[in-house]
Motif scaffolding. Structure first.
Motif, short mmCIF file in Angstrom:
data_model
loop_
_atom_site.label_atom_id
_atom_site.label_comp_id
_atom_site.label_asym_id
_atom_site.label_seq_id
_atom_site.Cartn_x
_atom_site.Cartn_y
_atom_site.Cartn_z
N THR A 8 -14.02 21.38 129.57
CA THR A 8 -12.71 20.49 129.20
C THR A 8 -11.70 21.01 129.38
OG1 THR A 8 -12.64 19.23 126.93
CG2 THR A 8 -11.04 19.71 127.85
N VAL A 9 -11.26 20.24 130.97
CA VAL A 9 -10.57 21.59 132.48
C VAL A 9 -9.06 20.50 131.53
CG1 VAL A 9 -9.96 22.17 134.26
CG2 VAL A 9 -12.13 21.56 133.55
N ILE A 10 -8.27 22.06 130.96
CA ILE A 10 -6.54 21.98 131.09
C ILE A 10 -5.90 22.15 132.67
CG2 ILE A 10 -4.77 21.97 129.40
CD1 ILE A 10 -6.97 21.64 127.56
N ALA A 13 -2.60 23.49 133.98
CA ALA A 13 -1.88 24.76 132.38
C ALA A 13 -0.57 24.21 132.59
CB ALA A 13 -1.61 26.31 133.50
N GLY A 14 -0.18 23.70 133.95
CA GLY A 14 0.93 22.92 133.64
C GLY A 14 1.36 22.15 133.41
N GLU A 15 0.35 21.03 132.48
CA GLU A 15 0.29 20.30 131.14
C GLU A 15 0.49 20.34 130.16
OE1 GLU A 15 -3.47 17.89 132.02
OE2 GLU A 15 -2.86 17.56 134.24
N LEU A 16 0.56 21.62 130.23
CA LEU A 16 0.50 22.18 128.54
C LEU A 16 2.54 22.47 128.11
CD1 LEU A 16 -2.47 24.68 128.47
CD2 LEU A 16 -1.65 22.56 127.43
N THR A 17 2.53 22.84 127.11
CA THR A 17 3.75 22.93 126.83
C THR A 17 3.63 24.75 126.19
OG1 THR A 17 2.97 22.83 124.32
CG2 THR A 17 3.99 20.69 125.18
N ALA A 18 4.65 24.82 126.39
CA ALA A 18 4.23 26.67 126.38
C ALA A 18 3.69 27.08 124.93
CB ALA A 18 5.92 27.30 126.76
N ARG A 19 3.95 26.05 123.83
CA ARG A 19 2.83 26.83 122.12
C ARG A 19 1.59 26.60 122.55
NH1 ARG A 19 5.23 26.52 117.35
NH2 ARG A 19 3.61 25.94 116.00
N LYS A 20 1.41 25.52 123.39
CA LYS A 20 -0.68 25.03 123.68
C LYS A 20 -0.55 26.19 124.56
CE LYS A 20 -4.10 23.05 123.27
NZ LYS A 20 -4.51 22.39 121.97
N ALA A 21 -0.05 26.32 125.28
CA ALA A 21 -0.71 27.91 126.09
C ALA A 21 -0.87 29.15 125.68
CB ALA A 21 0.25 27.48 127.37
N PHE A 22 -0.05 28.75 124.64
CA PHE A 22 0.17 30.61 124.42
C PHE A 22 -1.03 30.42 122.76
CE2 PHE A 22 1.95 32.75 119.64
CZ PHE A 22 1.51 34.22 121.01
N GLY A 23 -1.61 28.86 122.35
CA GLY A 23 -2.21 29.59 121.03
C GLY A 23 -3.69 29.25 121.85
N LEU A 24 -3.72 29.30 123.33
CA LEU A 24 -5.44 28.95 124.14
C LEU A 24 -5.59 30.07 124.56
CD1 LEU A 24 -4.96 25.89 126.35
CD2 LEU A 24 -6.56 26.19 124.23
N LEU A 25 -4.00 30.66 124.66
CA LEU A 25 -4.26 32.53 125.47
C LEU A 25 -4.32 33.32 124.17
CD1 LEU A 25 -1.37 32.83 127.01
CD2 LEU A 25 -3.55 33.12 128.47
N LYS A 26 -4.39 33.44 123.29
CA LYS A 26 -4.62 34.02 121.79
C LYS A 26 -5.94 33.81 121.10
CE LYS A 26 -1.30 32.71 118.72
NZ LYS A 26 -0.98 32.19 117.51
N ALA A 27 -6.01 32.34 121.65
CA ALA A 27 -7.86 32.52 121.19
C ALA A 27 -8.59 32.21 122.47
CB ALA A 27 -8.49 30.98 120.76
N ALA A 28 -8.59 33.20 123.75
CA ALA A 28 -9.53 32.97 124.62
C ALA A 28 -9.24 34.72 125.02
CB ALA A 28 -8.82 32.33 126.02
#
Length: 202
Positions: free
Chosen positions: A8-10, A12-27
């Motif tokens: 699944t490709v997302i 980054a410009g489509e993400l909220t700051a909260r969602k980007a933070f969550g993905l970074l923490k998981a990755a």
């Protein structure tokens, strides 16, 4: 052969700051934890853990902390203390100390001594004013080198001016043995214990 993944490709410009933070923490895992001790200009010790932490350089030895702001937009106590004094200590906590580390992640008034709160022992450093934690097997005395802000967080780069190494985590050649250190780490929103792969697993 390794399996081919389905992605699944997302953007980054489509993400909220909260969602980007969550993905970074998981990755970006596992992340080491810098249990950071500072001291206020008034002499109040402070402790806080940061998992956005890494090595920047070996000559000179430099480490980096990424420090979030409070919801109010003000600096957290650790960042404010580092800005005011130019000094901090990175303590590497063993996994057994996870409850104490977690306790100091909460927000307390700047007048609260988190060493007392976490029931850990503050002992003097050689070159900097903030104390280190006697129960941590590795501590890095740091002086502020550079502060930059490329995004939402403040990046603090410190030059390590002294290493404190407990004899119990060193092997016969004086190198740190991971199984003895048993460092606490972070994966997404959870604490983790690091275990080296055995030869049979490789």
């Amino acid at each position: 052969m390794f399996p081919v993944m389905q992605f699944t490709v997302i953007d980054a410009g489509e993400l909220t700051a909260r969602k980007a933070f969550g993905l970074l923490k998981a990755a970006v895992v596992p992340r080491p934890i810098a249990w950071t001790s500072t001291i206020s200009p008034d002499g109040v010790p402070n402790l806080a853990p940061f998992s956005f932490f890494t090595v920047v350089s070996s000559e000179p030895p430099l480490v980096l902390l990424s420090l979030e702001y409070l919801c109010s937009g003000h600096l957290k106590d650790s960042a404010a203390n580092i800005e005011a004094t130019g000094e901090f200590v990175v303590n590497i906590a063993p996994a057994a100390m996870a409850p104490a580390v977690e306790l100091t992640s909460e927000q307390f008034d700047a007048s609260v001594d988190e060493f007392e709160l976490a029931r850990v022992t503050a002992i003097p450093c050689r070159h900097v004013r903030p104390p280190r934690i006697a129960e941590c097997p590795i501590s890095l005395e740091c002086r502020l080198h550079t502060t930059i802000q490329p995004g939402s967080d403040r990046l603090v780069i410190g030059e390590v001016v002294a290493f404190h190494l407990d004899h119990g985590v060193l092997d016969a050649d004086g190198r740190v043995e991971m199984s003895r250190l048993d460092p606490l780490a972070r994966t997404a929103a959870h604490f983790a214990r690091l275990q080296p792969l055995t030869r049979q697993e490789m």
